[in-house]
Design a protein around this motif. Structure first.
Motif, PDB file in Angstrom:
ATOM      1  N   HIS A  39       0.835  -1.208   0.000  1.00 47.59           N
ATOM      2  CA  HIS A  39       0.000   0.000   0.000  1.00 47.59           C
ATOM      3  C   HIS A  39       0.870   1.259   0.000  1.00 47.59           C
ATOM      4  O   HIS A  39       0.550   2.252  -0.650  1.00 47.59           O
ATOM      5  N   HIS A  40       1.961   1.211   0.739  1.00 42.02           N
ATOM      6  CA  HIS A  40       2.862   2.360   0.822  1.00 42.02           C
ATOM      7  C   HIS A  40       3.536   2.608  -0.531  1.00 42.02           C
ATOM      8  O   HIS A  40       3.811   3.756  -0.898  1.00 42.02           O
ATOM      9  N   TYR A  41       3.795   1.522  -1.267  1.00 43.44           N
ATOM     10  CA  TYR A  41       4.442   1.636  -2.585  1.00 43.44           C
ATOM     11  C   TYR A  41       3.440   1.311  -3.697  1.00 43.44           C
ATOM     12  O   TYR A  41       3.744   0.567  -4.626  1.00 43.44           O
ATOM     13  N   GLU A  42       2.257   1.907  -3.594  1.00 40.64           N
ATOM     14  CA  GLU A  42       1.192   1.643  -4.564  1.00 40.64           C
ATOM     15  C   GLU A  42       1.624   1.966  -5.988  1.00 40.64           C
ATOM     16  O   GLU A  42       1.403   1.173  -6.912  1.00 40.64           O
ATOM     17  N   ASP A  43       2.257   3.113  -6.195  1.00 39.71           N
ATOM     18  CA  ASP A  43       2.656   3.515  -7.547  1.00 39.71           C
ATOM     19  C   ASP A  43       3.649   2.520  -8.129  1.00 39.71           C
ATOM     20  O   ASP A  43       3.603   2.207  -9.333  1.00 39.71           O
ATOM     21  N   ASP A  44       4.555   2.018  -7.296  1.00 38.77           N
ATOM     22  CA  ASP A  44       5.537   1.043  -7.752  1.00 38.77           C
ATOM     23  C   ASP A  44       4.848  -0.253  -8.186  1.00 38.77           C
ATOM     24  O   ASP A  44       5.193  -0.842  -9.218  1.00 38.77           O
ATOM     25  N   PHE A  45       3.867  -0.677  -7.391  1.00 39.03           N
ATOM     26  CA  PHE A  45       3.122  -1.894  -7.725  1.00 39.03           C
ATOM     27  C   PHE A  45       2.399  -1.731  -9.062  1.00 39.03           C
ATOM     28  O   PHE A  45       2.487  -2.600  -9.943  1.00 39.03           O
TER      29      PHE A  45
END
Length: 387
Positions: free
Chosen positions: A333-339
């Motif tokens: 969730h913290h790295y949503e853009d990366d996912f």
């Protein structure tokens, strides 16, 4: 246990300002190796059936953190393993240990983790001496409360009995006993319709091979990560005499080359009401009955099966436990853009032969989700560290 979770636990133990059954504070490392060996054996034979800790760099009594940076007797994990390696333990079975390092109050604190095991009681078959201190052969040491068994005595008979019961799994429920015995595949024989345990034949595993209801199930997405997407389903039951202890759905994959309990569903959602952002995936936890059965059914000597299993776990996640899964989802969730970026750029190497494009897109998205989450899980573990 993840490193940050262990650190949190150690902080709680320091804040408790006491010692107890499974933790002990030392201001410095032992200068006498017999005392070190005695402490390790006591902790390995603890009565609370869990990992135990010797915490170095904390003053016993005041519980002030002083650190171990300049301790001349400080040891690494390899030092500890080498130290135990040549000691004459009964049957050659010795405690498993790990050394973990933390910065607490700006100072280095070391934690010697003595891993929990059913190999108790640990004891020596030959005296070990250092500077007048002797760890006695055939003496069984343990820890009760905050007190170790005296080095010149053996534990009380009730504590010795408990440790032997633990070895023979008599402190565990029938289901726990079965799951533990699955670790030793040589104990099990393939009988009619399943398996039975040679030592305790009242434990059986049956697999229902004839059920049209299961054959009508549609293959899950992970079937299409394999060369052959054909899939069959069966029911597995673990029984103690005639009492069913556990049942699970078994998936037979890749034309019969690989069998496994069906992994569980979990869901990654970046918004409470964003249905389109809901990413389902499949997973196991290593401490679950399903994964223990996965290991039991797997024949690591079969190269074809090993290949299928590797492809299966490229799109199915494997966590240490539910805590790791939940912590990992917070990380994603913290790295949503990366996912999202990884998902959009993931190579579509999957060959999916289904009736409609919509069905194909649906399967491919789940295959990509599993692949990307597995990549992020490696990054997550690298960043946070593990025991």
């Amino acid at each position: 246990m993840m490193k940050f979770e262990l650190r949190k636990e150690i902080l709680m133990l320091i804040d408790s300002k006491r010692e107890d059954d499974y933790w002990d504070f030392k201001v410095k490392y032992h200068s006498n190796s017999a005392n070190l060996l005695h402490d390790i054996i006591c902790m390995a034979n603890n009565r609370v059936d869990r990992d135990a800790y010797i915490i170095f760099g904390v003053v016993d009594g005041t519980y002030e953190v002083v650190g171990v940076k300049d301790d001349e007797n400080r040891r690494t994990q390899q030092h500890m393993i080498d130290f135990l390696k040549d000691k004459k333990f009964v049957s050659g079975i010795r405690p498993r240990v790990e050394v973990r390092n933390f910065i607490i109050s700006g100072l280095e604190v070391d934690v010697l983790v003595i891993k929990n095991s059913t190999d108790t009681p640990y004891y020596l078959t030959e005296d070990y001496k250092d500077q007048g201190r002797i760890v006695r052969a055939n003496h069984i040491y343990t820890r009760v409360g905050d007190t170790n068994t005296d080095i010149n005595r053996s534990a009380d008979i009730n504590n010795v009995e408990y440790l032997w019961k633990k070895r023979f799994l008599l402190t565990r429920s029938p289901l726990e006993q079965v799951l533990k015995r699955l670790e030793n595949k040589s104990e099990w024989k393939n009988g009619e319709g399943g398996y039975y345990n040679c030592i305790k034949p009242e434990f059986t595993i049956t697999i229902n091979n004839e059920d049209d209801e299961y054959d009508r199930r549609i293959p899950e997405f992970y079937s299409y990560a394999l060369i052959n997407s054909s899939t069959m389903y069966r029911e597995l039951r673990i029984k103690y005499f005639n009492t069913q202890l556990f049942n699970d759905l078994i998936v037979i994959l890749d034309g019969g080359r690989y069998s496994t309990p069906a992994p569980k569903w979990a869901f990654l959602n970046f918004g409470e009401h964003k249905v389109h952002a809901d990413y389902p995936f499949k997973y196991f936890t290593m401490d679950s009955a399903s994964y223990k059965l996965n290991e039991f059914l797997y024949n690591e000597e079969d190269q074809e099966e090993a290949h299928v299993r590797r492809r299966f776990f490229e799109v199915v996640l494997l966590f240490n436990d539910e805590l790791e899964k939940e912590t990992f989802l917070e990380y994603v969730h913290h790295y949503e853009d990366d996912f999202i970026n990884k998902l959009n750029t993931c190579d579509d190497y999957f060959s999916v032969d289904v009736d409609t494009d919509h069905h194909r897109d649906h399967i491919v998205e789940r295959l990509k989700t599993g692949k990307v989450l597995n990549q992020m899980l490696l990054d997550f573990r690298f960043r946070w560290g593990y025991l």
